[in-house]
Design a protein around this motif. Structure first.
Motif, short mmCIF file in Angstrom:
data_model
loop_
_atom_site.label_atom_id
_atom_site.label_comp_id
_atom_site.label_asym_id
_atom_site.label_seq_id
_atom_site.Cartn_x
_atom_site.Cartn_y
_atom_site.Cartn_z
N PRO A 291 36.05 45.26 34.60
CA PRO A 291 36.72 44.22 35.39
C PRO A 291 37.62 43.39 34.48
N VAL A 292 38.74 42.96 35.02
CA VAL A 292 39.68 42.16 34.23
C VAL A 292 39.97 40.83 34.91
N TYR A 293 40.37 39.89 34.08
CA TYR A 293 40.79 38.58 34.56
C TYR A 293 42.04 38.18 33.80
N CYS A 294 42.74 37.18 34.31
CA CYS A 294 43.93 36.66 33.65
C CYS A 294 43.64 35.24 33.18
N CYS A 295 44.09 34.95 31.96
CA CYS A 295 43.95 33.60 31.42
C CYS A 295 45.35 33.05 31.19
N HIS A 296 45.58 31.86 31.73
CA HIS A 296 46.89 31.20 31.65
C HIS A 296 46.90 30.03 30.68
N PHE B 275 50.66 34.85 30.38
CA PHE B 275 49.21 34.90 30.46
C PHE B 275 48.72 36.15 29.74
N THR B 276 47.39 36.24 29.59
CA THR B 276 46.80 37.48 29.07
C THR B 276 45.94 38.08 30.16
N GLN B 277 45.85 39.40 30.15
CA GLN B 277 44.96 40.13 31.05
C GLN B 277 43.88 40.72 30.16
N GLN B 278 42.62 40.36 30.45
CA GLN B 278 41.53 40.69 29.55
C GLN B 278 40.38 41.36 30.30
N ALA B 279 39.70 42.25 29.60
CA ALA B 279 38.54 42.94 30.16
C ALA B 279 37.31 42.55 29.37
N LEU B 280 36.26 42.18 30.07
CA LEU B 280 34.99 41.86 29.42
C LEU B 280 34.10 43.09 29.39
N ARG C 276 42.02 43.31 25.20
CA ARG C 276 43.35 43.05 25.76
C ARG C 276 43.67 44.23 26.67
N ALA C 277 43.63 43.99 27.96
CA ALA C 277 43.71 45.05 28.96
C ALA C 277 45.00 45.86 28.87
N GLY C 278 46.07 45.26 28.40
CA GLY C 278 47.33 45.98 28.26
C GLY C 278 47.30 47.05 27.20
N THR C 279 46.27 47.05 26.35
CA THR C 279 46.16 48.09 25.32
C THR C 279 45.40 49.31 25.80
N LEU C 280 44.85 49.26 27.03
CA LEU C 280 44.17 50.42 27.60
C LEU C 280 45.20 51.44 28.08
N ASP C 281 44.91 52.72 27.87
CA ASP C 281 45.83 53.77 28.31
C ASP C 281 46.06 53.75 29.81
N ASP C 282 45.03 53.40 30.58
CA ASP C 282 45.12 53.39 32.04
C ASP C 282 45.22 51.97 32.60
N HIS D 138 45.90 50.84 36.34
CA HIS D 138 44.88 50.93 37.39
C HIS D 138 44.03 49.67 37.50
N LEU D 139 44.25 48.71 36.63
CA LEU D 139 43.45 47.49 36.61
C LEU D 139 44.04 46.44 37.55
N VAL D 140 43.16 45.78 38.28
CA VAL D 140 43.56 44.70 39.18
C VAL D 140 42.75 43.47 38.79
N PRO D 141 43.42 42.37 38.45
CA PRO D 141 42.68 41.16 38.06
C PRO D 141 41.77 40.68 39.18
N ARG D 142 40.54 40.34 38.81
CA ARG D 142 39.56 39.86 39.77
C ARG D 142 39.42 38.34 39.77
N ALA D 143 40.06 37.68 38.78
CA ALA D 143 39.98 36.22 38.69
C ALA D 143 41.09 35.72 37.77
N HIS D 144 41.40 34.43 37.91
CA HIS D 144 42.38 33.76 37.05
C HIS D 144 41.77 32.46 36.57
N ILE D 145 41.88 32.20 35.26
CA ILE D 145 41.40 30.94 34.71
C ILE D 145 42.56 30.18 34.07
N TRP D 146 42.36 28.90 33.90
CA TRP D 146 43.35 27.98 33.33
C TRP D 146 44.65 27.98 34.14
#
Length: 149
Positions: free
Chosen positions: A23-28, A40-45, A97-103, A106-114
């Motif tokens: 799952p990924v989220y965006c931080c602003h 912003f960054t798109q990040q996966a936990l 950092r989700a942008g470094t994933l090859d795929d 296919h990621l859709v942010p599930r939440a946004h913080i800040w």
């Protein structure tokens, strides 16, 4: 399932062992905007135990956060792409950092913080959870479907 990713120049590659894309989220926040040079960054936990280098050597940059936690950034020593980080405030968790994933497409942010720092031209859908600053941990876990490992 093996999820793979790497830096811009290809010198460092990694894999994530997981049954599905994380799952990924965006931080602003201002820090993420500065680190990324973007809005912003798109990040996966993920669990820190799920990620491993498959080629190259990641350079490590450590810094102390404003809260006093130690943040350890893993990046390419050649092109300086940030790949993931760990933080002493969240032991056992890696933030990829989700942008470094090859795929990444296919990621859709599930939440946004800040979102109080969000650029005004970015529109977050009404059905996507968002918080003006950091989300309460329990709410954030629910927003990310509780899948941290």
């Amino acid at each position: 399932m093996r999820i793979e990713g790497g830096c811009r120049c290809g010198a460092v590659r990694y894999r994530i062992d997981s049954a599905e894309l994380p799952p990924v989220y965006c931080c602003h926040c201002q820090v993420c905007q500065t680190w990324s040079g973007s809005a912003f960054t798109q990040q996966a936990l993920i669990s820190e135990s799920q990620i491993a280098l498959t080629s190259g050597v990641a350079a490590i940059y450590e810094n102390m956060t404003s809260s006093g936690a130690r943040s350890k950034q893993h990046l390419c020593g050649t092109c300086h792409t940030r790949l993931w980080n760990t933080n002493s405030a969240r032991p056992g968790i890696a933030v990829v950092r989700a942008g470094t994933l090859d795929d990444a497409e296919h990621l859709v942010p599930r939440a946004h913080i800040w979102t109080k720092r969000k650029q005004p031209w970015i529109v977050v859908g009404d059905n996507v959870p968002q918080w003006p600053e950091n989300a309460p941990t329990a709410d954030f876990v629910v927003a990310l479907s509780g899948k941290l490992a």
